[in-house]
Design an enzyme around this catalytic site. Structure first.
Site, PDB file in Angstrom:
ATOM      1  CE  LYS A  45      -3.651   2.571   0.419  1.00  0.00           C
ATOM      2  NZ  LYS A  45      -4.430   2.838  -0.806  1.00  0.00           N
ATOM      3  CB  CYS A 131      -3.407   9.103  -4.712  1.00  0.00           C
ATOM      4  SG  CYS A 131      -4.875   8.805  -3.710  1.00  0.00           S
TER       5      CYS A 131
HETATM    6  C1  SIN Z   1      -6.363   5.550  -2.254  1.00  0.00           C
HETATM    7  O1  SIN Z   1      -5.820   5.199  -1.215  1.00  0.00           O
HETATM    8  O2  SIN Z   1      -7.154   6.507  -2.299  1.00  0.00           O
HETATM    9  C2  SIN Z   1      -6.084   4.827  -3.533  1.00  0.00           C
HETATM   10  C3  SIN Z   1      -4.657   4.923  -3.880  1.00  0.00           C
HETATM   11  C4  SIN Z   1      -4.404   5.495  -5.214  1.00  0.00           C
HETATM   12  O3  SIN Z   1      -5.328   5.611  -6.039  1.00  0.00           O
HETATM   13  O4  SIN Z   1      -3.267   5.861  -5.473  1.00  0.00           O
END
Ligand code: SIN
Length: 311
Positions: A45, A131
């Protein structure tokens, strides 16, 4: 023997399939499940300097044709992921990994990258420039001046292998302008694409996710043509040292095959992994190998980037 082995920045992966950042990668337990699967690697993540709760729930919904999310970068903090991938480096039979990260500001991004630079971690880093879900923070890679500025500063001190996660672009001029910037730097890879930002999914008369009044990143079937176009556009424009990771709309071996045909060296699975779990890697690997066998291809090199056009 048909092989789906691939290489990025000198790292060899026994399989070209892996998770996309955001799916099955929040905790060590989830990462371990991908590690133990048929996937060739995992990406964490996206880690920020401090841990984040992310946006209010509901913030992820599966739909008939894919998914919508506005997670808002919930994560356990970059140290959690950095420590884990560093620890795995010393394990026997480990795979090479990707550490995803970004700061909440350019300064924070530099602080994090300097921390990684000073650490024992020697694997790949994916800098998330795309993001769409943090309120008030635009997708960095849509701002070419800022992107160029960040990359020029990063490569003054960062000498370990680093790539970037990109949002989808939709205009040929933007492919040209982005590629011109990326070609100036020793990037190990570009990853095309993150979700298609700021879509809306409605049920009856109401949005399906809470953050940003329902606006969120779209993944799954909806985005495969856009993902393939971005993979191929950058494959055509980037210097050969910059490898392409293809992400978007992969749920079958045929989808993975198409990403590789467009130029991908590695293929990431997001929405379909969320829906099916890590067993998906074995299924899609087998389906991809069946297609390769049928076509007489032994390795990904036999067809990578060899998309046919109509004369
Ligand atoms: C998110 O955590 O909002 C998704 C991550 C991303 O789209 O980079």
């Amino acid at each position: 023997m048909v092989s789906t082995q691939t290489t990025i920045a000198g790292f060899t992966f026994t399989n070209c399939l892996m998770n996309a950042a955001g799916v099955f990668c929040m905790t060590k337990e989830e990462l371990e499940a991908v590690e133990q699967s048929a996937a060739g690697s995992f990406v964490t993540k996206t880690g920020t300097l401090a841990a984040r709760q992310g946006n209010p729930e509901p913030r992820y919904v599966d739909t008939e044709l894919g998914s919508i999310n506005s997670m808002g970068l919930p994560n356990l903090g970059v140290d959690y992921y950095l420590d884990y991938v560093t620890e795995l480096q010393y394990k026997e039979n480990t795979k090479p990994h990707f550490l995803s990260l970004v700061g909440m500001s350019p300064d924070e991004t530099h602080t994090i990258l300097k921390k990684v630079m000073d650490s024992d971690y020697n694997g790949l880093v994916e800098l998330n420039l795309s993001c769409p879900n943090v309120p008030g923070k635009p997708q960095i890679a849509y701002d070419f001046e800022t992107t160029n500025q960040i990359l020029s500063e990063v490569f003054r001190y960062y000498t370990k292998p680093l790539g970037i996660k990109l949002p989808p672009y939709f205009d040929i001029v933007h492919f040209d302008q982005a590629a011109e910037i990326f070609n100036q730097y020793p990037l190990a890879f570009v990853n095309c694409v993150n979700s298609v930002g700021n879509g809306l999914v409605i049920q009856d008369e109401t949005v399906v996710i809470k953050p940003k009044n329902g606006f969120g990143g779209i993944g799954g079937d909806y985005i495969k043509p856009t993902a393939l176009a971005n993979v191929h556009a950058f494959y055509q424009r980037l210097k050969p040292e910059i490898k392409i990771i293809g992400t978007g709309g992969v749920k079958t071996g045929r989808d993975a095959f198409e990403h590789i045909l467009c130029g991908a060296s590695m293929v990431q699975i997001g929405t379909a992994l969320h829906q099916e779990g890590p067993e998906i890697f074995e299924r899609i690997t087998n389906e991809l190998k069946d297609i390769m066998t049928e076509k007489g291809y032994q390795s990904l090199d036999d067809f990578r980037g060899k998309l046919n056009y109509i004369n």
